[in-house]
Motif scaffolding. Structure first.
Motif, short mmCIF file in Angstrom:
data_model
loop_
_atom_site.label_atom_id
_atom_site.label_comp_id
_atom_site.label_asym_id
_atom_site.label_seq_id
_atom_site.Cartn_x
_atom_site.Cartn_y
_atom_site.Cartn_z
N TRP A 15 -7.19 1.30 -7.81
CA TRP A 15 -6.80 1.29 -6.41
C TRP A 15 -7.59 0.20 -5.67
O TRP A 15 -8.65 -0.22 -6.13
CB TRP A 15 -7.03 2.66 -5.75
N ASP A 63 -8.24 -1.72 -1.48
CA ASP A 63 -7.91 -1.89 -0.07
C ASP A 63 -6.75 -2.87 0.07
O ASP A 63 -6.56 -3.75 -0.79
CB ASP A 63 -9.12 -2.42 0.70
N PRO A 64 -5.96 -2.77 1.15
CA PRO A 64 -4.77 -3.61 1.30
C PRO A 64 -5.04 -5.12 1.28
O PRO A 64 -4.14 -5.89 0.96
CB PRO A 64 -4.20 -3.19 2.67
N PRO A 122 0.83 -1.21 0.00
CA PRO A 122 0.00 0.00 0.00
C PRO A 122 0.86 1.26 0.00
O PRO A 122 1.99 1.27 0.50
CB PRO A 122 -0.79 -0.11 1.31
N PRO A 146 1.25 5.58 0.87
CA PRO A 146 1.12 6.35 2.11
C PRO A 146 -0.33 6.51 2.58
O PRO A 146 -0.58 6.69 3.77
CB PRO A 146 1.73 7.71 1.74
N ASP A 147 -1.27 6.46 1.63
CA ASP A 147 -2.69 6.60 2.01
C ASP A 147 -3.32 5.29 2.40
O ASP A 147 -4.53 5.22 2.67
CB ASP A 147 -3.47 7.23 0.86
N GLY A 148 -2.52 4.20 2.43
CA GLY A 148 -3.04 2.91 2.85
C GLY A 148 -3.69 2.09 1.77
O GLY A 148 -4.21 1.00 2.03
N LEU A 149 -3.67 2.57 0.53
CA LEU A 149 -4.30 1.87 -0.58
C LEU A 149 -3.26 1.28 -1.53
O LEU A 149 -2.20 1.88 -1.75
CB LEU A 149 -5.22 2.81 -1.37
#
Length: 301
Positions: free
Chosen positions: A240, A242-243, A220, A222-225
Motif C-alpha cells: 500500500w 500514500d496517493p 486510491p 476508499p481508504d485513500g491509499l
C-alpha cells in the motif's frame, strides 16, 4: 570485516521481524511468524538487483544522465554504464546515520550536497516501523538549500507472497496507464497511454507474463491509499502507499540470487522514469521545507 551493506539493524513486533542496513538504508528482510514477505539476501552480501533500495532524489532513470533545470543543463554521474543513464538517485550506496532505534522501529538519515549534476542540498530521512498494519516505511526530505528543489521518491522492494510461488499468483495494480519504454535504454518513448493487454485492476495471472514496465495513474481506494498485491493459493502480500506514489514499476526477473524461480519487484514511485526531463508528476520542495509520505507491506492470509 564489515558487511557490504554496513550495520544490520533488527526490529521486532510480536511475530514480525525486519532488518535494515546502514548502507543505503536498505530494507534487507521482512518476515512474519517465520514466513518471508520480502525477497532477501545475506548479511555478508551486497544488495542484488536493487533489492530494498531507497530511490532519492529521483527513482528509476534519467536518460543519458543529463537533465535541464531553470534553463541550465546538468550532467549526472552515469551509474548505469550499459545504458548510459543515471539510475535510482543518489543515496542507495551512501552510509546513513541511525537517528533512532527502538524495539519495533528504526530511523536513519543522510545529507547530500555538492554532487555532480545535482545543484541542491538536502537531508533524506526514512523510518521503518512494525505495527498492526504490517511494515510501514515513512520517507522524509528536507531542502537545505536556498532554491526550490525538484525531486521524486521511490523504493525497490521485492515483495514475496508468503509460501506461494509467484508464478501461481495474481498481480493486481491500482494503475490505469502504461508508460512505453525503449527496450534498449529503458527510458520513455512518449507519454502515458491506457493499459492494454492485461487487466491489472481485476488481477492478471503472472505465469508467462514478463514485465519491466512503468505504470501510472494509480487510483486510491476508499481508504485513500493506493494498493497493489500478489495473491496465490498459499499466501499473498499487499503493498500500500500514500496517493502521492501515483506510479509503480513492476519487474519480474526469472532469477533472483538465492531463490529458485522468479521474483517480483513492485516499486512505488512518485514520478515516472526520466521525470527530471519530462516533468511528469515531478515534485518541488521549497527552501527549508520538509516533505513526507509513506508506504508499506501487509501479509495476506
Amino acid at each position: 570485516m564489515d558487511a557490504p551493506t554496513g550495520e544490520q539493524l533488527s526490529i521486532r513486533n510480536r511475530d514480525a521481524h525486519a532488518v535494515v542496513t546502514t548502507i543505503g538504508a536498505t530494507l534487507r528482510a521482512y518476515e512474519v511468524d517465520g514466513v518471508a514477505y520480502l525477497e532477501t539476501f545475506g548479511a555478508d552480501e551486497a544488495a542484488p538487483m536493487g533489492s530494498g533500495a531507497v530511490l532519492v532524489p529521483w527513482p528509476n532513470r534519467v536518460a543519458g544522465a543529463v537533465w535541464t533545470h531553470a534553463g541550465e543543463r546538468h550532467r549526472l554521474e552515469v551509474t548505469e554504464p550499459a545504458r548510459g543513464n543515471a539510475s535510482h538517485g543518489l543515496v542507495r550506496r551512501e552510509p546513513w546515520t541511525v537517528t533512532a532505534h527502538d524495539a519495533d522501529s528504526v530511523s536513519l538519515a543522510v545529507v547530500v550536497e555538492g554532487r555532480e549534476g545535482w545543484p541542491f542540498s538536502f537531508r533524506a530521512t526514512i523510518t521503518y516501523a512494525l505495527g498492526d498494519r504490517g511494515l510501514t516505511v515513512t520517507h522524509g526530505l528536507h531542502n537545505l538549500g536556498d532554491h526550490p528543489m525538484p525531486f521524486g521518491v521511490g523504493t525497490h522492494p521485492y515483495p514475496r507472497p508468503g509460501h506461494a510461488d509467484p508464478d501461481d499468483c495474481v498481480l493486481r495494480l491500482a494503475a490505469t496507464t502504461h508508460l512505453p519504454l525503449d527496450p534498449e535504454s529503458m527510458v520513455p518513448t512518449g507519454g502515458p497511454v491506457p493499459i492494454t493487454g492485461h487487466d491489472f485492476a481485476a488481477g492478471t495471472p503472472l505465469r508467462d507474463v514478463d514485465l519491466d514496465d512503468a505504470f501510472g495513474g494509480c487510483v486510491p481506494g476508499p481508504d485513500g491509499l493506493v494498493r497493489h498485491s500478489l495473491r496465490g493459493p498459499r499466501g499473498g502480500v499487499e503493498l500500500w502507499a500514500d496517493p502521492v506514489f501515483g506510479w509503480v514499476q513492476v519487474f519480474t526477473p526469472h532469477a533472483f540470487p538465492g531463490r529458485a524461480g522468479r521474483a517480483v519487484a513492485i516499486e512505488p514511485m512518485t514520478c515516472p522514469p526520466d521525470a527530471l526531463n519530462s516533468g511528469i508528476d515531478l515534485l518541488e520542495l521549497a527552501p527549508a521545507c520538509t516533505w513526507t509520505a509513506a508506504w508499506g507491506l501487509t501479509p495476506l492470509a
